[in-house]
Design an enzyme around this catalytic site. Structure first.
Site, mmCIF file in Angstrom:
data_model
loop_
_atom_site.group_PDB
_atom_site.id
_atom_site.type_symbol
_atom_site.label_atom_id
_atom_site.label_comp_id
_atom_site.label_asym_id
_atom_site.label_seq_id
_atom_site.Cartn_x
_atom_site.Cartn_y
_atom_site.Cartn_z
ATOM 1 N N ASP A 76 -89.130 2.748 -37.581
ATOM 2 C CA ASP A 76 -88.859 4.599 -37.544
ATOM 3 C C ASP A 76 -89.940 5.150 -37.407
ATOM 4 O O ASP A 76 -90.407 5.314 -39.421
ATOM 5 C CB ASP A 76 -87.879 4.303 -38.129
ATOM 6 C CG ASP A 76 -85.814 5.017 -37.242
ATOM 7 O OD1 ASP A 76 -86.802 5.707 -36.295
ATOM 8 O OD2 ASP A 76 -85.290 4.512 -37.294
ATOM 9 N N HIS A 128 -92.756 12.868 -34.185
ATOM 10 C CA HIS A 128 -91.289 12.609 -35.086
ATOM 11 C C HIS A 128 -91.604 11.314 -34.739
ATOM 12 O O HIS A 128 -90.797 10.312 -36.063
ATOM 13 C CB HIS A 128 -90.067 12.921 -33.710
ATOM 14 C CG HIS A 128 -89.660 13.895 -33.840
ATOM 15 N ND1 HIS A 128 -89.226 15.050 -35.246
ATOM 16 C CD2 HIS A 128 -90.263 15.425 -33.892
ATOM 17 C CE1 HIS A 128 -88.941 16.627 -34.947
ATOM 18 N NE2 HIS A 128 -89.567 16.533 -33.705
HETATM 19 P P1 ADQ Z 1 -83.740 8.887 -33.914
HETATM 20 O O1 ADQ Z 1 -84.953 8.093 -33.527
HETATM 21 O O2 ADQ Z 1 -82.473 9.248 -32.728
HETATM 22 O O3 ADQ Z 1 -84.978 10.528 -34.241
HETATM 23 P P2 ADQ Z 1 -82.406 9.234 -36.115
HETATM 24 O O4 ADQ Z 1 -83.569 9.859 -37.061
HETATM 25 O O5 ADQ Z 1 -81.779 7.943 -36.747
HETATM 26 O O6 ADQ Z 1 -83.406 8.779 -34.880
HETATM 27 O O7 ADQ Z 1 -81.826 10.525 -36.229
HETATM 28 C C1 ADQ Z 1 -80.565 9.849 -35.131
HETATM 29 C C2 ADQ Z 1 -79.147 11.719 -35.164
HETATM 30 O O8 ADQ Z 1 -78.728 10.921 -33.959
HETATM 31 C C3 ADQ Z 1 -78.285 10.780 -37.169
HETATM 32 O O9 ADQ Z 1 -78.306 12.463 -37.261
HETATM 33 C C4 ADQ Z 1 -77.382 10.746 -36.222
HETATM 34 O O10 ADQ Z 1 -76.415 10.938 -37.242
HETATM 35 C C5 ADQ Z 1 -77.410 10.801 -34.539
HETATM 36 N N1 ADQ Z 1 -76.680 9.226 -34.425
HETATM 37 C C6 ADQ Z 1 -76.586 8.240 -34.193
HETATM 38 N N2 ADQ Z 1 -75.482 7.596 -33.597
HETATM 39 C C7 ADQ Z 1 -75.108 8.527 -33.867
HETATM 40 C C8 ADQ Z 1 -73.438 8.149 -32.981
HETATM 41 N N3 ADQ Z 1 -72.608 7.043 -32.508
HETATM 42 N N4 ADQ Z 1 -72.950 9.257 -32.838
HETATM 43 C C9 ADQ Z 1 -73.005 10.758 -33.243
HETATM 44 N N5 ADQ Z 1 -74.368 10.710 -33.898
HETATM 45 C C10 ADQ Z 1 -75.359 9.372 -34.208
HETATM 46 C C11 ADQ Z 1 -86.207 10.460 -34.169
HETATM 47 C C12 ADQ Z 1 -87.026 9.329 -34.519
HETATM 48 C C13 ADQ Z 1 -86.856 9.245 -35.590
HETATM 49 C C14 ADQ Z 1 -86.509 10.452 -36.688
HETATM 50 C C15 ADQ Z 1 -86.114 11.454 -35.845
HETATM 51 C C16 ADQ Z 1 -86.725 12.930 -36.654
HETATM 52 O O11 ADQ Z 1 -87.485 8.348 -34.266
HETATM 53 O O12 ADQ Z 1 -87.971 8.083 -36.261
HETATM 54 O O13 ADQ Z 1 -86.564 10.822 -38.014
HETATM 55 O O14 ADQ Z 1 -86.222 11.424 -34.367
HETATM 56 O O15 ADQ Z 1 -87.171 13.361 -36.865
#
Ligand code: ADQ
Length: 507
Positions: free
Chosen positions: A364, A156
């Protein structure tokens, strides 16, 4: 009957349903939660001993199997090697990396425990799909136990280029371990290219033009399957959520100001200090927008026990005070900063209210927030996405305003441009982005990866080769066996697969 077995560090446990979870993997995998799958991983509980006998629970035709980890193994595996070593290194931040041999040993112990527990659950035809950087060596451990199933792995997060990857003392060992998979999936072409460059440079193996290579007689293909979201249901959720209390309170409090929103886990890779600095620069450079914009940053502290999180927390508190101190007025606060997890429904509503979505990670794998923001917009009056070039999502979402997050002047200028962008341009950019988010859905991601896995040569009939005692298998499966007999075709039934894709997966 073949099933799809999903292996991830954390399992979206049914007991936790309804509780907000910040984290892309948990959310993306919940989006492909389908009937008949088996989900296997850590229970989230720490105990005296790492267990290899999973607790099994069936809920709505999905089977969940989890193991507990010993405190010492958790520390070495999770805090130490996974988050202290691999996370910063894979995000190209070797200066933040720590490495200790004991942590790596703990990481291998936990990967072995996962494999031992899983081997007792997997039938010979099951497709095993392992997720992310915490579990790089699980396939190798499963092979060592004699499993010949089709095994796939999806990363990921980004993969680093050879010059960075080889800093890792067990770099070649981990590349060999990964090569025990039949398929290795990456978010972008760039990630796959640098992984293949590592195979060539560190193992002296020349991959074929299609990303296939062979190590110790085992064939592996490296593929690109970018992750997506269930965009239609997220759009519907945001349209409903905007009429709910949280969104209404926000709209009222804005008093006509444009909202800019950031939603991230509190993590140094997300580029929050630079983002705050860029907002400060924007307010200073474009004073005409003062009193007309409000920036809401939601940052959930998801791994507070891991190195550098405390420092980041303190730095952001300080920067929030500095920006608000310098620019606030009696009746206007430029920056609102919330450090907690917010429900998915509330976030969907807030995205829809926001005129700008600000997504500026330093690096990311994909970034699902960018896709969620696009899906949540009202197509008749959409907001503008500002997106870091160094998020995997930038490969697809080229109609966003793409910025270099290290250049705070460029980010400041993009905020200004988003606020003054002509309506036609806003509509055109959003329509193009939405089409891409809709076609690269979570279901398409799952079908594509499972399709690649199903295309690999059929496994050797293996019951005779397996060293896992039959009595261990039946002891674990007994309570649920009637309910876990599912076909993979059933397990993907919620995914809108084409007949062709279904046939591939049926083996
Ligand atoms: P993450 O690093 O966790 O994922 P991201 O893909 O942006 O990053 O996902 C974050 C998720 O958490 C989103 O669905 C968002 O809505 C939710 N979220 C973030 N902050 C929040 C908050 N304060 N309250 C509630 N929900 C919140 C890892 C990798 C990424 C990749 C994903 C999926 O680092 O690059 O996109 O896996 O493969």
């Amino acid at each position: 009957m073949a099933r799809l077995i999903i292996v991830a560090n954390r399992v979206p446990h049914p007991y936790e349903r309804g509780n907000p979870r910040a984290g892309g993997l948990a959310i993306a995998l919940s989006d492909v939660l389908v009937s008949g799958s088996l989900w296997f991983g850590w229970s989230g509980k720490r105990s005296g001993k790492t267990s290899t006998s999973p607790r099994v629970l069936v809920d709505r035709d999905v089977t969940y199997a989890t193991i507990d980890l010993a405190e010492a193994d958790y520390n070495a595996f999770y805090r130490g090697f996974a988050n202290g070593t691999l996370w910063p290194l894979f995000h190209m931040m070797p200066g933040l990396m720590t490495y200790r041999r004991e942590d790596y040993a703990g990481y291998r112990t936990v990967n072995r425990a996962f494999a031992e527990a899983l081997a007792g659950l997997a039938g010979p035809d099951d497709l095993i799909w392992i997720h992310d950087y915490q579990l790089l060596a699980v396939a190798a451990e499963l092979r060592a136990l004699g499993l010949r199933n089709r095994i796939g792995f999806f990363l990921h997060i980004p993969f680093p280029p050879p010059e960075i990857f080889k800093i890792l003392p067990p770099a070649t060992e981990l590349l060999r371990a990964l090569s025990a998979n039949d398929v290795i999936g990456f978010q972008t072409e760039g990630d796959r290219a640098v992984f293949l460059a590592c195979i060539r440079g560190l193992l002296d193996v020349v991959p074929g033009a299609g990303g296939e290579f062979s190590i110790d007689g085992h064939e592996t293909s490296a593929v690109v399957t970018p992750i997506g979201i269930d965009s239609d249901s997220f759009s519907r959720l945001s349209a409903r959520a905007v009429r709910r209390a949280e969104a209404k309170r926000l709209i009222e409090s804005l008093d006509g100001h444009a909202l800019m929103i950031g939603v991230d886990r509190l993590d140094y890779t997300k580029g929050l200090p630079g983002r705050f600095a860029a907002y400060g620069r924007f307010l200073a450079a474009y004073p005409q927008h003062k009193h007309k914009i409000s920036y809401l940053q939601i940052a959930a502290p998801t791994r507070p026990e891991v190195n550098h999180y405390e420092e980041l927390h303190n730095e952001l508190d300080h920067k929030t005070g500095a920006i608000n101190g310098a620019h606030s007025d009696f009746d206007w606060v430029p920056l609102r900063y919330i450090t907690r997890t917010i429900s998915r429904t509330a976030i969907a509503g807030l995205y829809r209210v926001a005129r700008i979505g600000l997504v500026t990670p330093l690096r990311d794998g994909m970034n699902l927030v960018a896709k969620e923001y696009v899906a949540a917009q009202n197509p008749a009056s959409p907001g503008v996405l500002i997106l870091s070039r160094f998020a995997g999502a930038a490969d697809e979402l080229t109609e966003a305003l793409l910025v270099n997050p290290f250049d705070i002047d460029e980010v400041a200028r993009a905020i200004h441009f988003a606020l003054v962008m002509p309506n036609d341009e806003r509509l055109a950019r959003h329509a193009a982005l939405l089409a891409k988010v809709q076609s690269g859905s979570a279901a398409a991601y799952c079908a594509r990866f499972a399709g690649f896995l199903a295309e690999t040569p059929a496994p050797i009939p293996i019951d005779s080769l397996r060293r896992i005692p039959q009595d261990m298998k039946s002891q674990v499966l007994d309570p649920t066996s009637a309910r876990v007999e599912m076909t993979v075709a059933n397990s993907c039934s919620g995914l809108n697969l084409t007949t062709n894709e279904m046939q591939k997966i049926k083996l």
